[in-house]
Motif scaffolding. Structure first.
Motif, PDB file in Angstrom:
ATOM      1  N   MET A  44       0.829  -1.190   0.000  1.00 50.19           N
ATOM      2  CA  MET A  44       0.000   0.000   0.000  1.00 50.19           C
ATOM      3  C   MET A  44       0.865   1.243   0.000  1.00 50.19           C
ATOM      4  SD  MET A  44      -1.411   0.144   3.937  1.00 50.19           S
ATOM      5  CE  MET A  44      -2.394   1.590   3.613  1.00 50.19           C
ATOM      6  N   THR A  45       0.284   2.391  -0.263  1.00 51.71           N
ATOM      7  CA  THR A  45       1.002   3.656  -0.281  1.00 51.71           C
ATOM      8  C   THR A  45       0.408   4.589   0.755  1.00 51.71           C
ATOM      9  OG1 THR A  45      -0.458   4.728  -1.887  1.00 51.71           O
ATOM     10  CG2 THR A  45       1.321   3.368  -2.772  1.00 51.71           C
ATOM     11  N   SER A  46       1.072   5.722   0.936  1.00 52.34           N
ATOM     12  CA  SER A  46       0.585   6.699   1.917  1.00 52.34           C
ATOM     13  C   SER A  46      -0.802   7.226   1.544  1.00 52.34           C
ATOM     14  CB  SER A  46       1.575   7.860   2.031  1.00 52.34           C
ATOM     15  OG  SER A  46       1.760   8.496   0.774  1.00 52.34           O
ATOM     16  N   VAL A  47      -1.163   7.124   0.258  1.00 50.37           N
ATOM     17  CA  VAL A  47      -2.484   7.574  -0.181  1.00 50.37           C
ATOM     18  C   VAL A  47      -3.583   6.739   0.472  1.00 50.37           C
ATOM     19  CG1 VAL A  47      -3.982   7.869  -2.193  1.00 50.37           C
ATOM     20  CG2 VAL A  47      -1.545   8.393  -2.372  1.00 50.37           C
ATOM     21  N   ASP A  48      -3.252   5.462   0.771  1.00 47.82           N
ATOM     22  CA  ASP A  48      -4.241   4.547   1.351  1.00 47.82           C
ATOM     23  C   ASP A  48      -4.352   4.673   2.868  1.00 47.82           C
ATOM     24  OD1 ASP A  48      -4.680   3.297  -1.213  1.00 47.82           O
ATOM     25  OD2 ASP A  48      -2.735   2.333  -0.942  1.00 47.82           O
ATOM     26  N   MET A  49      -3.560   5.549   3.473  1.00 52.50           N
ATOM     27  CA  MET A  49      -3.562   5.692   4.918  1.00 52.50           C
ATOM     28  C   MET A  49      -4.632   6.698   5.338  1.00 52.50           C
ATOM     29  SD  MET A  49       0.602   5.654   5.302  1.00 52.50           S
ATOM     30  CE  MET A  49       0.650   6.018   7.063  1.00 52.50           C
ATOM     31  N   ASP A  50      -5.625   6.213   6.037  1.00 48.01           N
ATOM     32  CA  ASP A  50      -6.816   7.002   6.352  1.00 48.01           C
ATOM     33  C   ASP A  50      -6.871   7.295   7.845  1.00 48.01           C
ATOM     34  OD1 ASP A  50      -9.303   8.138   6.500  1.00 48.01           O
ATOM     35  OD2 ASP A  50     -10.406   6.292   6.108  1.00 48.01           O
ATOM     36  N   VAL A  51      -6.846   8.575   8.213  1.00 45.43           N
ATOM     37  CA  VAL A  51      -6.881   8.973   9.620  1.00 45.43           C
ATOM     38  C   VAL A  51      -8.142   8.465  10.305  1.00 45.43           C
ATOM     39  CG1 VAL A  51      -7.105  10.951  11.169  1.00 45.43           C
ATOM     40  CG2 VAL A  51      -5.371  10.970   9.374  1.00 45.43           C
ATOM     41  N   ALA A  52      -9.283   8.595   9.655  1.00 50.06           N
ATOM     42  CA  ALA A  52     -10.553   8.176  10.258  1.00 50.06           C
ATOM     43  C   ALA A  52     -10.552   6.679  10.573  1.00 50.06           C
ATOM     44  CB  ALA A  52     -11.716   8.524   9.340  1.00 50.06           C
ATOM     45  N   LYS A  53      -9.970   5.885   9.680  1.00 48.95           N
ATOM     46  CA  LYS A  53      -9.909   4.440   9.916  1.00 48.95           C
ATOM     47  C   LYS A  53      -8.981   4.117  11.079  1.00 48.95           C
ATOM     48  CE  LYS A  53      -9.458   0.047   7.450  1.00 48.95           C
ATOM     49  NZ  LYS A  53      -9.141  -0.593   6.137  1.00 48.95           N
ATOM     50  N   TYR A  54      -7.882   4.835  11.178  1.00 46.40           N
ATOM     51  CA  TYR A  54      -6.952   4.663  12.305  1.00 46.40           C
ATOM     52  C   TYR A  54      -7.669   5.014  13.612  1.00 46.40           C
ATOM     53  CZ  TYR A  54      -2.355   5.016  14.705  1.00 46.40           C
ATOM     54  OH  TYR A  54      -1.275   4.855  15.537  1.00 46.40           O
ATOM     55  N   LEU A  55      -8.375   6.136  13.620  1.00 48.44           N
ATOM     56  CA  LEU A  55      -9.094   6.540  14.829  1.00 48.44           C
ATOM     57  C   LEU A  55     -10.148   5.506  15.213  1.00 48.44           C
ATOM     58  CD1 LEU A  55      -9.488  10.336  14.061  1.00 48.44           C
ATOM     59  CD2 LEU A  55      -8.098   9.339  15.895  1.00 48.44           C
ATOM     60  N   PRO A  63       3.593   3.208   5.540  1.00 49.38           N
ATOM     61  CA  PRO A  63       2.459   2.466   4.952  1.00 49.38           C
ATOM     62  C   PRO A  63       2.401   1.010   5.421  1.00 49.38           C
ATOM     63  CG  PRO A  63       3.504   3.823   3.283  1.00 49.38           C
ATOM     64  CD  PRO A  63       4.401   3.869   4.493  1.00 49.38           C
ATOM     65  N   LEU A  64       3.554   0.383   5.620  1.00 49.51           N
ATOM     66  CA  LEU A  64       3.577  -0.994   6.099  1.00 49.51           C
ATOM     67  C   LEU A  64       3.104  -1.071   7.549  1.00 49.51           C
ATOM     68  CD1 LEU A  64       6.965  -2.245   4.586  1.00 49.51           C
ATOM     69  CD2 LEU A  64       4.642  -2.605   3.704  1.00 49.51           C
ATOM     70  N   LEU A  65       3.506  -0.098   8.354  1.00 52.61           N
ATOM     71  CA  LEU A  65       3.060  -0.070   9.748  1.00 52.61           C
ATOM     72  C   LEU A  65       1.559   0.161   9.816  1.00 52.61           C
ATOM     73  CD1 LEU A  65       5.909   2.024  11.445  1.00 52.61           C
ATOM     74  CD2 LEU A  65       5.756  -0.451  11.124  1.00 52.61           C
ATOM     75  N   TYR A  66       1.058   1.049   8.965  1.00 52.92           N
ATOM     76  CA  TYR A  66      -0.380   1.322   8.935  1.00 52.92           C
ATOM     77  C   TYR A  66      -1.146   0.060   8.549  1.00 52.92           C
ATOM     78  CZ  TYR A  66      -4.848   3.427   7.661  1.00 52.92           C
ATOM     79  OH  TYR A  66      -6.184   3.731   7.577  1.00 52.92           O
ATOM     80  N   LYS A 115      -0.328  -3.022   8.886  1.00 50.88           N
ATOM     81  CA  LYS A 115      -0.258  -4.022   9.958  1.00 50.88           C
ATOM     82  C   LYS A 115      -1.158  -3.658  11.132  1.00 50.88           C
ATOM     83  CE  LYS A 115       3.021  -6.181  13.180  1.00 50.88           C
ATOM     84  NZ  LYS A 115       4.420  -6.201  13.669  1.00 50.88           N
ATOM     85  N   ILE A 116      -1.028  -2.431  11.635  1.00 43.65           N
ATOM     86  CA  ILE A 116      -1.714  -2.051  12.873  1.00 43.65           C
ATOM     87  C   ILE A 116      -3.183  -1.709  12.631  1.00 43.65           C
ATOM     88  CG2 ILE A 116      -1.794  -0.275  14.677  1.00 43.65           C
ATOM     89  CD1 ILE A 116       1.297  -0.248  14.570  1.00 43.65           C
ATOM     90  N   VAL A 117      -3.479  -1.039  11.526  1.00 50.43           N
ATOM     91  CA  VAL A 117      -4.858  -0.609  11.266  1.00 50.43           C
ATOM     92  C   VAL A 117      -5.630  -1.663  10.476  1.00 50.43           C
ATOM     93  CG1 VAL A 117      -6.311   1.163  10.231  1.00 50.43           C
ATOM     94  CG2 VAL A 117      -4.191   1.816  11.396  1.00 50.43           C
ATOM     95  N   ASN A 118      -5.129  -2.041   9.306  1.00 53.86           N
ATOM     96  CA  ASN A 118      -5.876  -2.977   8.459  1.00 53.86           C
ATOM     97  C   ASN A 118      -5.894  -4.395   9.027  1.00 53.86           C
ATOM     98  OD1 ASN A 118      -6.422  -0.930   6.627  1.00 53.86           O
ATOM     99  ND2 ASN A 118      -4.653  -1.397   5.338  1.00 53.86           N
ATOM    100  N   GLN A 119      -4.732  -4.863   9.496  1.00 54.40           N
ATOM    101  CA  GLN A 119      -4.649  -6.227  10.028  1.00 54.40           C
ATOM    102  C   GLN A 119      -4.985  -6.295  11.515  1.00 54.40           C
ATOM    103  OE1 GLN A 119      -1.007  -8.363   8.861  1.00 54.40           O
ATOM    104  NE2 GLN A 119      -0.692  -6.838   7.244  1.00 54.40           N
ATOM    105  N   ARG A 120      -5.185  -5.143  12.134  1.00 54.36           N
ATOM    106  CA  ARG A 120      -5.540  -5.047  13.558  1.00 54.36           C
ATOM    107  C   ARG A 120      -4.524  -5.773  14.437  1.00 54.36           C
ATOM    108  NH1 ARG A 120     -10.332  -2.648  13.933  1.00 54.36           N
ATOM    109  NH2 ARG A 120     -10.487  -3.128  16.149  1.00 54.36           N
ATOM    110  N   ARG A 121      -3.261  -5.565  14.121  1.00 56.76           N
ATOM    111  CA  ARG A 121      -2.157  -6.100  14.902  1.00 56.76           C
ATOM    112  C   ARG A 121      -1.627  -5.021  15.844  1.00 56.76           C
ATOM    113  NH1 ARG A 121       1.191  -9.826  12.578  1.00 56.76           N
ATOM    114  NH2 ARG A 121       2.464  -9.481  14.459  1.00 56.76           N
TER     115      ARG A 121
END
Length: 287
Positions: free
Chosen positions: A1-12, A57-60, A62-68
């Motif tokens: 993924m890229t930084s474009v796919d990193m969504d603040v609302a989803k992280y929150l 993007p890799l950290l995002y 893992k932690i947000v999408n994969q809920r790790r």
């Protein structure tokens, strides 16, 4: 993924929070606590055939999408991105953790922490440390005792360094016995500065992350920790426990671990975990 796919609302949403109306200390405290209650401190990638890399993007993913979860470079690295996106003024800092085994400090870049400036006041944030960690930001403007529930912390300055200290699971006042957790300076760093130590913690028999498969998360009433083949439940002091910290340990069979990680921590690994709980090799005494 890229930084474009990193969504603040989803992280929150991942941490059970919403975007704050203003960049206040109360907002920072809420985000810090929500993160600790939602995102585990864990090194399970190391013990399931993977490798930790520090690209945001890799950290995002893992932690947000994969809920790790992750260890300090991951959790604090991504949390710093979130805070910046929300408009907070952030500085990454290098810390050196004091070993309870040797009584000495690790090398520079051993640990990543954050300094947040709000209206001219500096605050220490750390959502990637584990058991001794504090639940809400600590003031960097004082050396006085800072209470958090049944625990107390202080940040002492000396020899050009700042030392984070606590009294473990007790509060014996300012004159009580203090234990050092880590030391740090205010020199600004960037995430790439921690690459070498990130590799070290994945490959060195002197690192707890190489020697032990672990996962721990803060709970409203205590802390839940998996390590090796054990599940440890810590309950913080209540009226019912007469002010005592209570700890229970459950021995796990290998076939139980996958279910425990999923049910208790919300973690589902892509590859089989190899449980590990080996003795840490004493590092050279350098710091």
């Amino acid at each position: 993924m890229t930084s474009v796919d990193m969504d603040v609302a989803k992280y929150l949403s991942r941490i059970g929070s919403v975007a704050p109306a203003a960049r206040t200390l109360d907002a920072l405290r809420s985000l810090h606590l929500c993160h600790l209650l939602s995102v585990p401190f864990e090194d399970l990638t190391v013990h399931s055939g993977g490798a930790v890399q520090l690209q945001l993007p890799l950290l995002y993913d893992k932690i947000v999408n994969q809920r790790r979860g992750g260890f300090c470079f991951e959790n604090n690295g991504l949390f710093s991105w979130l805070l910046r996106k929300l408009g907070f003024q952030i500085t990454l800092l290098s810390a050196q953790v004091k070993s309870p085994i040797t009584g000495c400090y690790g090398p520079p870049f051993d640990h990543l922490v954050l300094m947040v400036n709000i209206e001219g006041q500096r605050w220490l944030c750390d959502v990637g440390f584990g058991v001794p960690g504090f639940s809400v930001p600590l003031s960097l403007e004082t050396s006085a005792v800072q209470e958090q529930g049944h625990r107390v912390y202080r940040i002492r300055e000396g020899l050009g360094m700042h030392f984070l200290e606590w009294q473990k699971e007790e509060n014996r006042g300012a004159d009580g016995e203090w234990t050092e957790i880590y030391k740090f300076t205010f020199e600004p760093r960037c995430l790439e500065d921690f690459t070498e130590m990130c590799q070290y913690h994945q490959s060195s028999p002197c690192s707890v992350f190489f020697c032990k498969s672990l996962c721990t998360v803060l709970k409203p009433s205590g802390r839940l920790t998996y390590i090796g083949r054990r599940l440890i439940t810590v309950t913080f002091p209540t009226v019912e426990t007469k002010g005592r910290v209570e700890t229970t340990t459950r021995e796990l069979k290998d076939e139980e671990i996958t279910g425990v990680l999923a049910e208790q921590f919300g973690i589902v690994l892509k590859s089989p975990l190899i449980p590990k709980d080996e003795t840490i090799t004493l590092p050279p005494i350098m710091y």
